[in-house]
Design a protein around this motif. Structure first.
Motif, PDB file in Angstrom:
ATOM      1  N   LEU A 114       0.822  -1.221   0.000  1.00  0.00           N
ATOM      2  CA  LEU A 114       0.000   0.000   0.000  1.00  0.00           C
ATOM      3  C   LEU A 114       0.854   1.269   0.000  1.00  0.00           C
ATOM      4  N   SER A 115       1.921   1.257  -0.794  1.00  0.00           N
ATOM      5  CA  SER A 115       2.880   2.368  -0.753  1.00  0.00           C
ATOM      6  C   SER A 115       2.240   3.701  -1.133  1.00  0.00           C
ATOM      7  N   ILE A 129      -0.926   4.654  -0.792  1.00  0.00           N
ATOM      8  CA  ILE A 129      -1.805   5.097   0.293  1.00  0.00           C
ATOM      9  C   ILE A 129      -0.981   5.591   1.474  1.00  0.00           C
ATOM     10  N   ARG A 130       0.076   4.858   1.825  1.00  0.00           N
ATOM     11  CA  ARG A 130       0.929   5.276   2.933  1.00  0.00           C
ATOM     12  C   ARG A 130       1.547   6.645   2.653  1.00  0.00           C
ATOM     13  N   GLY A 157     -12.647  -1.142   0.969  1.00  0.00           N
ATOM     14  CA  GLY A 157     -11.920  -2.339   0.571  1.00  0.00           C
ATOM     15  C   GLY A 157     -12.577  -3.594   1.093  1.00  0.00           C
ATOM     16  N   THR A 184      -8.487  -6.344   4.493  1.00  0.00           N
ATOM     17  CA  THR A 184      -7.449  -5.687   3.691  1.00  0.00           C
ATOM     18  C   THR A 184      -6.628  -4.674   4.487  1.00  0.00           C
ATOM     19  N   LYS A 220      -8.058  -1.990   6.550  1.00  0.00           N
ATOM     20  CA  LYS A 220      -8.662  -0.654   6.671  1.00  0.00           C
ATOM     21  C   LYS A 220      -8.514  -0.105   8.094  1.00  0.00           C
ATOM     22  N   LEU A 240      -4.899   0.729   8.892  1.00  0.00           N
ATOM     23  CA  LEU A 240      -4.478   2.022   8.340  1.00  0.00           C
ATOM     24  C   LEU A 240      -4.927   3.177   9.235  1.00  0.00           C
ATOM     25  N   ILE A 246      -8.661   0.515  -1.020  1.00  0.00           N
ATOM     26  CA  ILE A 246      -7.542  -0.370  -0.700  1.00  0.00           C
ATOM     27  C   ILE A 246      -7.386  -1.394  -1.820  1.00  0.00           C
ATOM     28  N   TYR A 257      -3.432  -6.948  -2.520  1.00  0.00           N
ATOM     29  CA  TYR A 257      -2.011  -7.165  -2.261  1.00  0.00           C
ATOM     30  C   TYR A 257      -1.489  -8.212  -3.241  1.00  0.00           C
ATOM     31  N   GLU A 297       3.842  -9.552  -1.139  1.00  0.00           N
ATOM     32  CA  GLU A 297       3.473  -8.710   0.006  1.00  0.00           C
ATOM     33  C   GLU A 297       2.771  -9.534   1.076  1.00  0.00           C
ATOM     34  N   THR A 352      -5.991 -11.432   0.952  1.00  0.00           N
ATOM     35  CA  THR A 352      -5.938 -10.353   1.932  1.00  0.00           C
ATOM     36  C   THR A 352      -5.011 -10.735   3.084  1.00  0.00           C
TER      37      THR A 352
END
Length: 272
Positions: A6-7, A9-10, A26, A30, A32, A35, A141, A144, A148, A173
């Protein structure tokens, strides 16, 4: 707290100067909620955890009046809010004011501390337009990749990269990967044999393989009939279909469900 994958989003979350109202969309599992916790931790904010389907009006009111400046309110499964609770969010989200009624029956607006509301949902289409419009940032989201998921598995279980990849290849997930890893690690011994022992073959669970066989044989079938045949509820069916679509085995159109070429090849592999 370390987030794997999730690069994009991060990066967006890390660069927020202030936290707006955010909707995380999502599939289940996943990350959520993770995060939201990551955001609270990295921005050094207090976070209040609430669940949409059990949240009552008095609980929401109590949360509002105990807020401190720049706190985060997290509502999980926000699409399952009762209408009277949802309506209570509108003015606080937009104006940071809470409509109340005093003992004389007069309507007043109580000033609230500035806060950020984070909602998580698997079904954004079930949110009303007035609520959706109050989220300044909506983040979807993505799925993956297998590597990952394998990295996520190895953060918790002391297994080899090859074994982690075997587990990850059966999932889409982080939660599913970690739950599956728990099962096969608890059994001890060979991971591949343990996966087969609990019903995973050809990168699919027993239910997922049965789904492919039904669609292959029957063709057009309603969602309700398919869920009944698989002996699962429709929410679980949604998850399975999302997984099979992501793996490129199934497609769903206006004409119904059908196997892709890759899905037909998977059926042939299963029948050998």
């Amino acid at each position: 707290m370390k987030i794997i994958g999730l690069s994009n989003i991060r990066y967006e979350l890390d660069n927020l100067k202030e936290i707006p109202h955010i909707l995380f969309v999502g599939a289940r599992g996943t990350g959520k909620t993770t995060l939201a916790m990551y955001l609270a931790q990295t921005k050094h904010k207090n976070i209040h955890f609430l669940t949409g389907n059990t949240l009552k009006k008095q609980d929401m009111l109590a949360t509002f009046v105990t807020l401190e400046k720049n706190d985060i309110i997290l509502i999980d499964e926000i699409h399952r809010l009762r209408p009277e609770v949802e309506e209570l969010l509108y003015q606080p989200m937009e104006l940071f004011k809470l409509p109340i009624q005093d003992k004389s029956g007069n309507h007043l607006l109580l000033d609230l501390e500035k806060f950020s509301l984070i909602g998580t949902t698997t079904k954004p289409s079930k949110l009303s337009k007035p609520l959706l419009s109050r989220f300044q940032l909506t983040l979807h989201i993505p799925h993956y990749n297998i590597r990952e998921l394998a990295r996520i598995v190895r953060t918790k279980y002391n297994i080899s990269q090859r074994e982690a990849l075997l587990v990850a290849s059966n999932t889409i997930t982080p939660r599913e990967a970690l739950n599956l890893a728990f099962r096969v690690v608890q059994l001890g011994g060979n991971i591949q044999k343990n996966l087969e022992f609990i019903g995973y073959k050809f990168g699919l669970s027993k239910t997922e393989r049965y789904y492919l066989k039904i669609v292959h044989k029957v063709g057009k079938i309603s969602k309700r009939s398919l869920a009944s045949a698989l002996q699962i509820d429709e929410d679980e069916l949604d998850y399975i279909e999302d997984k099979l679509i992501h793996k490129g085995l199934v497609e769903i159109t206006n004409r119904g469900r059908s196997l892709t070429i890759k899905g037909m090849l998977k059926i042939k592999e299963m029948l050998k």
